[in-house]
Design a protein around this motif. Sequence first.
Motif, short mmCIF file in Angstrom:
data_model
loop_
_atom_site.label_atom_id
_atom_site.label_comp_id
_atom_site.label_asym_id
_atom_site.label_seq_id
_atom_site.Cartn_x
_atom_site.Cartn_y
_atom_site.Cartn_z
N GLY A 102 117.72 -45.53 55.00
CA GLY A 102 117.68 -44.66 53.83
C GLY A 102 119.06 -44.45 53.22
N ARG A 103 120.05 -44.23 54.10
CA ARG A 103 121.43 -44.05 53.60
C ARG A 103 121.93 -45.32 52.92
NH1 ARG A 103 124.63 -40.40 54.51
NH2 ARG A 103 123.82 -38.56 55.50
N PHE A 104 121.61 -46.46 53.53
CA PHE A 104 122.07 -47.74 52.96
C PHE A 104 121.50 -47.91 51.56
CE2 PHE A 104 122.14 -52.22 52.12
CZ PHE A 104 123.32 -52.65 52.70
N LEU A 105 120.20 -47.66 51.42
CA LEU A 105 119.57 -47.81 50.09
C LEU A 105 120.22 -46.85 49.10
CD1 LEU A 105 115.81 -48.07 51.20
CD2 LEU A 105 117.19 -49.90 50.18
N PHE A 106 120.42 -45.61 49.52
CA PHE A 106 121.03 -44.61 48.63
C PHE A 106 122.43 -45.07 48.20
CE2 PHE A 106 123.41 -40.82 47.56
CZ PHE A 106 122.52 -40.08 46.81
N ASP A 107 123.23 -45.47 49.19
CA ASP A 107 124.62 -45.87 48.87
C ASP A 107 124.65 -47.08 47.94
OD1 ASP A 107 125.49 -43.81 50.43
OD2 ASP A 107 125.93 -45.06 52.19
N ARG A 108 123.64 -47.95 48.04
CA ARG A 108 123.60 -49.14 47.16
C ARG A 108 122.84 -48.87 45.86
NH1 ARG A 108 126.51 -50.39 50.75
NH2 ARG A 108 126.81 -52.44 51.71
N GLY A 109 122.46 -47.61 45.64
CA GLY A 109 121.88 -47.24 44.34
C GLY A 109 120.39 -47.49 44.21
N ILE A 110 119.68 -47.49 45.33
CA ILE A 110 118.22 -47.68 45.27
C ILE A 110 117.53 -46.40 45.75
CG2 ILE A 110 116.24 -48.97 46.20
CD1 ILE A 110 117.99 -50.62 44.27
N TYR A 111 116.65 -45.88 44.90
CA TYR A 111 115.91 -44.68 45.27
C TYR A 111 114.51 -45.10 45.71
CZ TYR A 111 114.85 -39.73 45.22
OH TYR A 111 114.55 -38.45 45.61
N ALA A 112 114.15 -44.81 46.97
CA ALA A 112 112.85 -45.21 47.53
C ALA A 112 112.27 -44.03 48.28
CB ALA A 112 113.04 -46.39 48.48
N THR A 113 111.00 -44.14 48.64
CA THR A 113 110.35 -43.08 49.43
C THR A 113 110.44 -43.47 50.90
OG1 THR A 113 108.74 -42.82 47.66
CG2 THR A 113 108.17 -41.83 49.77
N LEU A 114 110.94 -42.57 51.74
CA LEU A 114 110.98 -42.88 53.17
C LEU A 114 109.59 -42.65 53.76
CD1 LEU A 114 114.41 -41.46 54.36
CD2 LEU A 114 113.83 -43.73 53.48
N ALA A 115 109.13 -43.60 54.57
CA ALA A 115 107.82 -43.48 55.24
C ALA A 115 108.11 -43.10 56.69
CB ALA A 115 107.07 -44.80 55.15
N PHE A 116 107.98 -41.82 56.98
CA PHE A 116 108.40 -41.29 58.28
C PHE A 116 107.17 -41.00 59.14
CE2 PHE A 116 108.04 -38.11 54.99
CZ PHE A 116 107.09 -37.26 55.53
N TYR A 117 107.39 -40.90 60.45
CA TYR A 117 106.34 -40.46 61.38
C TYR A 117 106.26 -38.93 61.32
CZ TYR A 117 103.93 -39.60 65.75
OH TYR A 117 103.04 -39.18 66.68
N PRO A 118 105.10 -38.30 61.31
CA PRO A 118 103.76 -38.85 61.50
C PRO A 118 103.02 -39.15 60.19
CG PRO A 118 103.68 -36.48 61.74
CD PRO A 118 105.09 -36.83 61.35
N GLY A 119 103.74 -39.16 59.06
CA GLY A 119 103.08 -39.53 57.81
C GLY A 119 102.49 -40.93 57.90
N VAL A 120 103.18 -41.81 58.63
CA VAL A 120 102.65 -43.15 58.94
C VAL A 120 102.76 -43.36 60.45
CG1 VAL A 120 103.31 -44.13 56.69
CG2 VAL A 120 104.91 -44.28 58.61
N PRO A 121 101.98 -44.28 61.04
CA PRO A 121 102.14 -44.56 62.47
C PRO A 121 103.57 -45.05 62.77
CG PRO A 121 100.20 -45.67 61.56
CD PRO A 121 100.94 -45.10 60.40
N ARG A 122 104.04 -44.83 64.01
CA ARG A 122 105.43 -45.17 64.34
C ARG A 122 105.78 -46.61 63.98
NH1 ARG A 122 108.81 -41.61 65.95
NH2 ARG A 122 108.12 -39.92 67.28
N GLU A 123 104.84 -47.55 64.24
CA GLU A 123 105.17 -48.96 64.00
C GLU A 123 105.26 -49.30 62.51
OE1 GLU A 123 102.50 -47.78 65.42
OE2 GLU A 123 100.68 -48.70 64.62
N GLU A 124 104.90 -48.34 61.66
CA GLU A 124 105.00 -48.59 60.21
C GLU A 124 106.13 -47.81 59.55
OE1 GLU A 124 101.17 -47.93 58.47
OE2 GLU A 124 100.22 -49.36 59.83
N VAL A 125 106.93 -47.12 60.37
CA VAL A 125 108.03 -46.35 59.79
C VAL A 125 108.94 -47.29 59.01
CG1 VAL A 125 110.18 -45.16 60.43
CG2 VAL A 125 108.00 -44.45 61.44
#
Length: 420
Positions: A362-385
């Motif tokens: 997430g930090r890498f994307l932010f620092d490179r100027g990309i805004y994305a949605t983080l898919a965190f556990y338990p919003g998604v299963p751990r293997e899909e984080v």
Amino acid sequence: MAGSTWTAEAPGGWLARWLAACADLADLHASNPLVDAVIDEVHGRRIRVGGQWLIDFASCNYLGLDLDQEVLQAIPAYLERWGTHPSWSRMLGSPALYEEIEVRLTELLGAEDSLLLPTLTHIHAAVIPVLADQGTIFLDARAHKTIYDGCVVARAHGATLVRFGHDDPAALQRLLRRRTDGPRVICMDGVNSMTGNPPRLAEFAALAREHDAVLYLDDAHGFGVVGERSPDEPCPYGRRGNGVVRHLGETYEHIVLTAGFSKAYSSLLAFVACPPALKRLLKVAAPPYLYSGPSPTASLASALVGLGVNADRGDQLRAALYARTRRVLDHLAELGASTLNTSGFPIIEVPLAEPDELDRAGRFLFDRGIYATLAFYPGVPREEVGFRLQVTAANSDEEVDELLAVLDELAEVVPLRPAG
Ligand SMILES: Cc1ncc(COP(=O)(O)O)c(C=O)c1O
């Protein structure tokens, strides 16, 4: 006194329990600039967070109507005529705009009738309990949280809630055979908000008809994006954006379709498409119709004008949306990275090889100027984080170029989950 109530040592341990349940998100919240960010400025699909300009790939404004000049220029005349906010609940007084939208919407969907309410969250909490009564709700394991919450309200009113494996008609069939009493409601997403894929609709609709159940769909992400198929369609999303039921060639028999204008149409407004008898019932039995504040005038206006834009230029916007989404999907395939998206629709979840690397990614994307949605556990299963990317018709090809270059760099630093 106040200190002990709001610390992890609070009496009864209630706060500590909540914090433990939300621990992953709480950690990200404390450290990651993509979470709970304050947007200071918007310029097209570029946004400023503090001193950092980013390209927004977290927007659900799929058709770009939030920035569309035709929509923007039309709204002031509606404000002059209706004021900024109606204030009545719909039961107390509905500006005629609602009726106009319902007529146009019903025609677009090819449904029997439709009813507008402010949000899908309101609709699920109000309509699912009415449909389920004292019967049984069969809930897809990956249904959106707001559907689940609507089911919990229904359970409090006496319904029984059972869950079945995501997109698994055989599992549903076994449950339907076991529970034969009372009304039966099957609940799931249309185009799923995390995978970007549609359900096996033909099989679920057949089961609903065979077992005299209602199939209740939330197509927040399909409405406005996918629509009826046609030999001259400009892209595989089909024509007219009239939702997943039409896209997959189904009828509305035994189907109640819900969806919102808050994504593709950029308006605070949602609907339930249903037979007129159910609409009449909901007008007296659905609490938000009676008691909730309404959608603001600007949202009613942008939905109405948006329906006109959809009729005139919607297929063109969807073709641009498809082409840009395809570029991202093809690039991920070239990188050997996996994504949950098998449909080509514009929700692209990219899992990481190692879930614990989410903060770094997430930090890498932010620092490179990309805004994305983080898919965190338990919003998604751990293997899909990982992270979710959404392209809109208002993103430019140059912005997609920048995204693809950053994905290349990211994959070197934080490995993405390999495909296959
Ligand atoms: C699938 C799905 N359903 C419902 C909602 C909630 O919609 P609303 O804001 O209209 O309550 C969302 C919002 O993100 C969603 O993705």
